[in-house]
Design a protein around this motif. Sequence first.
Motif, PDB file in Angstrom:
ATOM      1  N   THR A  61      -8.416  -8.095  -3.206  1.00  0.00           N
ATOM      2  CA  THR A  61      -8.975  -7.699  -1.923  1.00  0.00           C
ATOM      3  C   THR A  61     -10.429  -8.149  -1.786  1.00  0.00           C
ATOM      4  O   THR A  61     -11.160  -8.249  -2.772  1.00  0.00           O
ATOM      5  N   ILE A 102     -12.630   3.666  -2.811  1.00  0.00           N
ATOM      6  CA  ILE A 102     -11.354   3.798  -3.521  1.00  0.00           C
ATOM      7  C   ILE A 102     -11.602   4.230  -4.962  1.00  0.00           C
ATOM      8  O   ILE A 102     -10.918   5.119  -5.492  1.00  0.00           O
ATOM      9  N   ILE A 121       0.832  -1.208   0.000  1.00  0.00           N
ATOM     10  CA  ILE A 121       0.000   0.000   0.000  1.00  0.00           C
ATOM     11  C   ILE A 121       0.863   1.253   0.000  1.00  0.00           C
ATOM     12  O   ILE A 121       0.582   2.217  -0.722  1.00  0.00           O
ATOM     13  N   SER A 135     -12.288  -6.423   0.490  1.00  0.00           N
ATOM     14  CA  SER A 135     -12.902  -5.226   1.054  1.00  0.00           C
ATOM     15  C   SER A 135     -13.749  -4.505   0.012  1.00  0.00           C
ATOM     16  O   SER A 135     -13.604  -4.716  -1.198  1.00  0.00           O
ATOM     17  N   ILE A 183      -6.810  -4.109  -6.113  1.00  0.00           N
ATOM     18  CA  ILE A 183      -8.258  -4.254  -6.000  1.00  0.00           C
ATOM     19  C   ILE A 183      -8.696  -5.677  -6.341  1.00  0.00           C
ATOM     20  O   ILE A 183      -9.642  -6.218  -5.752  1.00  0.00           O
ATOM     21  N   THR A 225     -14.493  -1.724  -2.297  1.00  0.00           N
ATOM     22  CA  THR A 225     -13.586  -0.806  -2.999  1.00  0.00           C
ATOM     23  C   THR A 225     -14.319   0.399  -3.589  1.00  0.00           C
ATOM     24  O   THR A 225     -13.738   1.142  -4.388  1.00  0.00           O
ATOM     25  N   PHE A 256      -7.855  -2.518   4.208  1.00  0.00           N
ATOM     26  CA  PHE A 256      -7.813  -3.530   3.143  1.00  0.00           C
ATOM     27  C   PHE A 256      -7.678  -4.933   3.726  1.00  0.00           C
ATOM     28  O   PHE A 256      -6.867  -5.172   4.621  1.00  0.00           O
ATOM     29  N   CYS A 291       0.870   4.181  -2.808  1.00  0.00           N
ATOM     30  CA  CYS A 291       0.590   5.577  -2.447  1.00  0.00           C
ATOM     31  C   CYS A 291       1.734   6.491  -2.859  1.00  0.00           C
ATOM     32  O   CYS A 291       1.512   7.584  -3.395  1.00  0.00           O
ATOM     33  N   ASN A 301      -5.068   8.499   0.098  1.00  0.00           N
ATOM     34  CA  ASN A 301      -4.894   7.125  -0.382  1.00  0.00           C
ATOM     35  C   ASN A 301      -4.670   6.147   0.765  1.00  0.00           C
ATOM     36  O   ASN A 301      -5.232   5.047   0.791  1.00  0.00           O
ATOM     37  N   SER A 351      -7.986   5.653   2.708  1.00  0.00           N
ATOM     38  CA  SER A 351      -8.975   4.872   1.961  1.00  0.00           C
ATOM     39  C   SER A 351      -8.602   3.395   1.862  1.00  0.00           C
ATOM     40  O   SER A 351      -9.482   2.534   1.700  1.00  0.00           O
ATOM     41  N   MET A 352      -7.303   3.072   1.988  1.00  0.00           N
ATOM     42  CA  MET A 352      -6.856   1.681   1.858  1.00  0.00           C
ATOM     43  C   MET A 352      -6.419   1.083   3.204  1.00  0.00           C
ATOM     44  O   MET A 352      -5.875  -0.014   3.233  1.00  0.00           O
ATOM     45  N   ARG A 359      -2.995   0.116  -8.517  1.00  0.00           N
ATOM     46  CA  ARG A 359      -4.355   0.134  -7.981  1.00  0.00           C
ATOM     47  C   ARG A 359      -5.164  -1.082  -8.402  1.00  0.00           C
ATOM     48  O   ARG A 359      -5.717  -1.792  -7.552  1.00  0.00           O
TER      49      ARG A 359
END
Length: 252
Positions: free
Chosen positions: A130, A137, A40, A132, A127, A134, A108, A44, A101, A104-105, A123
């Motif tokens: 994951t 995001i 992550i 989670s 995604i 999104t 995760f 970022c 960023n 928001s992550m 990105r």
Amino acid sequence: MYFFLTQLSLCDLLITTDIVPTLLLSVLYGGSTTTLIGCIVQFCLFSTTEFSECFLLSVMSYDRYVAICNPLHYHSIMNHMFCVMSVSIIWLLFFIISSVNLISMYDFQLCGPHVIDHFYCDREPLIQVTCSDTAIIHKSNLIMGSFVIVGTLIVIVMSYVYITITILKIPSNTGRHKAFSTCSSHLTVVSLFCGTIIAVYLFPSKGGSLILSKVLSLMYTVVTPLLNPIIYTLRNKDFKEAFQKRMALIMT
């Protein structure tokens, strides 16, 4: 111009420091491992540095616009205060976008095989692995991407429209060539950098286009930072003169 070039060099250094070690490990050993937080942080740092470079290229296009379209007022407009304030705002946006960023992550959660089919943590590959939600995001990336990419492209395109109009009004071929040569290096860098970024995010990252996406990603993460110093130095009269003087001193 040289002040902005130092900031552009810093952006290129951050990008290559962030991406190239992972790339070399993948090439040498067929892959590399990292923690989720490390992945992550890499994403970022990469994304915000790319955004910062977009802002820098747009400010540099405005610098070329003032130099060609309003040369008599160049030093009063592009003064030290303006340059420092512009760069300060760009790096402030860098930290703000990085923070957004990361937030928001932050939550995760990974599921399935923890394998990213890419040479760095981008990105879309993140995604895809994951579990989670999104949605936030996608929304934040859409807002920031629209603000950064579209905004900077508008500034760059408008600057070069006025530059082109001004150059075409110059009566002599020598004058037109001299005016165009002052912005040709920047235009080359903008074409390489923005062109590949737009192409990557226009092509879907699934199926047969995945290899193409990797190649294009390699262009703006490795090749463009490598070419930037070459592009700006080979067409720079001051650098050529300084290089010749240095070589003459070495030879004597």
